[in-house]
Design a protein around this motif. Structure first.
Motif, PDB file in Angstrom:
ATOM      1  N   LEU A  16      35.794  42.750  42.032  1.00 20.08           N
ATOM      2  CA  LEU A  16      36.783  42.625  40.964  1.00 20.08           C
ATOM      3  C   LEU A  16      36.678  43.781  39.978  1.00 20.08           C
ATOM      4  N   ALA A  75      40.575  43.629  40.547  1.00 16.56           N
ATOM      5  CA  ALA A  75      41.271  42.994  39.424  1.00 16.56           C
ATOM      6  C   ALA A  75      42.059  44.048  38.658  1.00 16.56           C
ATOM      7  N   LEU A  95      44.156  39.404  39.574  1.00 22.32           N
ATOM      8  CA  LEU A  95      44.100  40.351  40.681  1.00 22.32           C
ATOM      9  C   LEU A  95      45.247  41.357  40.629  1.00 22.32           C
ATOM     10  N   SER A 135      43.377  34.801  44.994  1.00 18.98           N
ATOM     11  CA  SER A 135      42.239  34.311  44.208  1.00 18.98           C
ATOM     12  C   SER A 135      41.357  33.371  45.027  1.00 18.98           C
ATOM     13  N   SER A 151      46.882  34.705  41.841  1.00 22.90           N
ATOM     14  CA  SER A 151      46.366  35.959  41.288  1.00 22.90           C
ATOM     15  C   SER A 151      45.328  35.768  40.195  1.00 22.90           C
TER      16      SER A 151
END
Length: 534
Positions: free
Chosen positions: A74, A89, A106, A120, A155
């Motif tokens: 992320l 992310a 994301l 996710s 997301s």
């Protein structure tokens, strides 16, 4: 909230070419010939290590070199600076003032290298999987503070933590939080063999055990990394000498793991205009671990006496030829909060008389029999010389009788120290992220990766938890100094030296000053090919 790491900025992604002017050009090289990187790291598939390329099991510098180039997290550490930046992310932040809830959104259009869409749920699956598998000596300990992971939509991912942890964003930037495909990776089983399905900047095109691995630019990659090349060939060597020969004859373009001190000093002189050596401050440390469940070293006096006899200056001078520096704490120089409790407690010169009195006061007969175990191939050729020097120092004091136990199989070595089969053994540590917490919690926290017999409730249940509640990390310095002093008094671990970072390359290779990050892993994407002018 702004959470600042305790690290000197010069350590983050900044290296200095020792031979400037030998390489130039844009380094774009994106569609040129492959850049060949040499390594002495070994990757063996065996009973002890059936899944060498699974992030759930790999927790060493060699494995993370592969993971950070092929899997996505992320967040990631930036080229320079101390705050992780978005990667898979597009945004992350704490949603509370206590530091117990962390939310990430994301990027749009993320896919794995096989084309599977990333949502996710894949992030949740990857974290849950890491914690379920909880592989011995794996990196799950970095995430055990996660209570649960929620996915309110495709997301968005929300991490609920058991206790406040201001270092959590940095843990999300490590391969412990690598995102894997739930359609390919089992929820409770390790991913066996030599294959990778990730969403990082490279795909693993092929792997020939003991020979080479080929990484190609991932056309489906969406993230913050800009690649300077389109293909990396990783060549495996059994010795540093063979790797250097390949660099000199041009069959290898870059090498860094693992060079021995003689090579570094030769390359520093710069007699070969076709090769440049880049040096950077390093935060790697080496140390001895005492198995306090062993009846001989269970007595603190024995461990303290060893600390009084070991001569770090001689090791760094005679074995490592000053390419390393003596270390008197677990937290190395360059990390804010570093102190020198072993220097303050035991001095920087051997004191045999004091060691003898310490043993006599504890009614311990001499010479004390000690067996020192070490891995022969994981940390480089100089390790054998280091342990020969330690044996000489301890034996010559008349207080110890040392037997050396070299172990060639790294996976077997890891299994044995986790099972408490060694009495005293050597280890190295490359930080997961450059904060004092990462030099203490992995060893003395509730989920230490080495399964230490030594447990200190004050360290485990008080100091480490207290430091993680402090979002302004400078306010935790006093706590870390207290922790370091406890370690110096008890000596469950004896720090020996701190390393520097070196990378050698052909003169037409660019980007070496950025290729090694603060954890000493090689960022393949920084390497390019320009015009040689040396």
């Amino acid at each position: 909230m702004n959470r600042k790491l305790l690290v000197v900025p010069a350590l983050i992604g900044l290296a200095t070419p020792l031979l400037a002017g030998c390489g130039s050009g844009s380094g774009s090289g994106g569609d040129g010939k492959p850049i060949v990187v040499g390594t002495t790291d070994t990757f063996q598939m065996s009973k002890d290590n059936p899944a060498p390329l699974d992030p759930a099991t790999g927790y060493d510098i060699g494995s993370w070199n592969i993971f950070q180039n092929t899997y996505q997290t992320l967040l990631r550490m930036p080229r320079s600076g101390t705050d992780p930046e978005p990667e898979a992310a597009k945004e992350c932040h704490f949603t509370d003032t206590q530091g117990e809830q962390y939310r990430c959104t994301l990027r749009d259009g993320l896919t794995f290298s096989n084309g599977d869409k990333i949502t996710s749920e894949d992030v949740k699956f990857s974290v849950d999987r890491m914690l379920r598998i909880n592989a011995p000596s794996g990196p799950a300990s970095l995430l055990t503070n996660v209570d649960k992971v929620e996915t309110p939509d495709e997301s968005t991912v929300v991490f609920h933590l058991k206790d406040p942890d201001s270092t959590f964003p940095f843990k999300l930037s490590t391969p412990a939080a690598a995102i894997v495909d739930g359609k390919v990776y089992g929820a409770t089983e390790i991913h066996r063999g030599f294959s990778v399905v990730g969403s990082g900047p490279y795909t693993l095109a092929s792997w020939a055990p003991g020979k080479e691995a080929v990484f190609t630019k991932n056309p489906k990659y969406k993230g913050s990394i800009k690649l300077k090349n389109s293909k990396i060939e990783l060549k495996f060597f059994t010795t540093a000498t063979a790797m250097e020969t390949a660099l000199k004859n041009g069959t290898v373009d870059v090498m860094n793991r693992t060079m021995n001190p003689d090579q570094i000093n030769r390359l520093t002189v710069g007699n070969d205009p076709n090769i440049k050596l880049t040096e950077a401050p390093g935060t790697e440390i080496r140390y001895l671990v005492f198995n306090t469940a062993d009846k001989t070293v269970a007595d603190k006096a024995v461990r303290q006496a060893v600390a009084m006899v070991v001569d770090r200056q001689a090791i760094t001078r005679d074995v490592y030829l000053r390419t390393t520096e003596p270390l008197y704490s677990m937290v190395p120089q360059g990390i804010t909060g570093h102190s020198n409790p072993f220097f303050d407690t035991y001095g920087d010169q051997p004191d045999v008389a004091r060691a003898r009195k310490t043993l006599e006061k504890a009614n311990i007969s001499t010479p004390v029999p000690l067996t020192l175990s070490y891995t022969t191939n994981h940390y480089g050729d100089a390790t054998a010389g280091e342990f020969a020097k330690l044996k000489s120092q301890l034996d010559s004091s008349g207080l110890f009788k040392v037997t050396l136990n070299p172990v060639s199989d790294w996976q077997a070595y890891k299994a044995d120290y986790v099972a408490h089969k060694f009495q005293v053994y050597g280890m190295g540590w490359f930080p997961d992220f450059p904060d004092p917490d990462n030099y203490l919690a992995p060893f003395f926290g509730p989920d230490d990766f080495m399964n230490l017999a030594y447990v200190n409730p004050v360290l485990r249940n008080q100091i480490l938890k207290d430091t993680r509640q402090k979002t302004q990390r400078s306010s935790a310095v006093g706590d870390f100094e207290q922790a370091e002093q406890i370690i110096a008094n008890e000596v469950p671990i004896l720090p020996l030296w701190q390393g520097k970072q070196y990378i050698a390359a052909r003169a037409d290779i660019t980007g070496t000053e950025w290729a090694l990050n603060a954890s000493s892993t090689t960022q393949f994407w920084e390497l390019g090919r320009g015009a040689a002018t040396g």
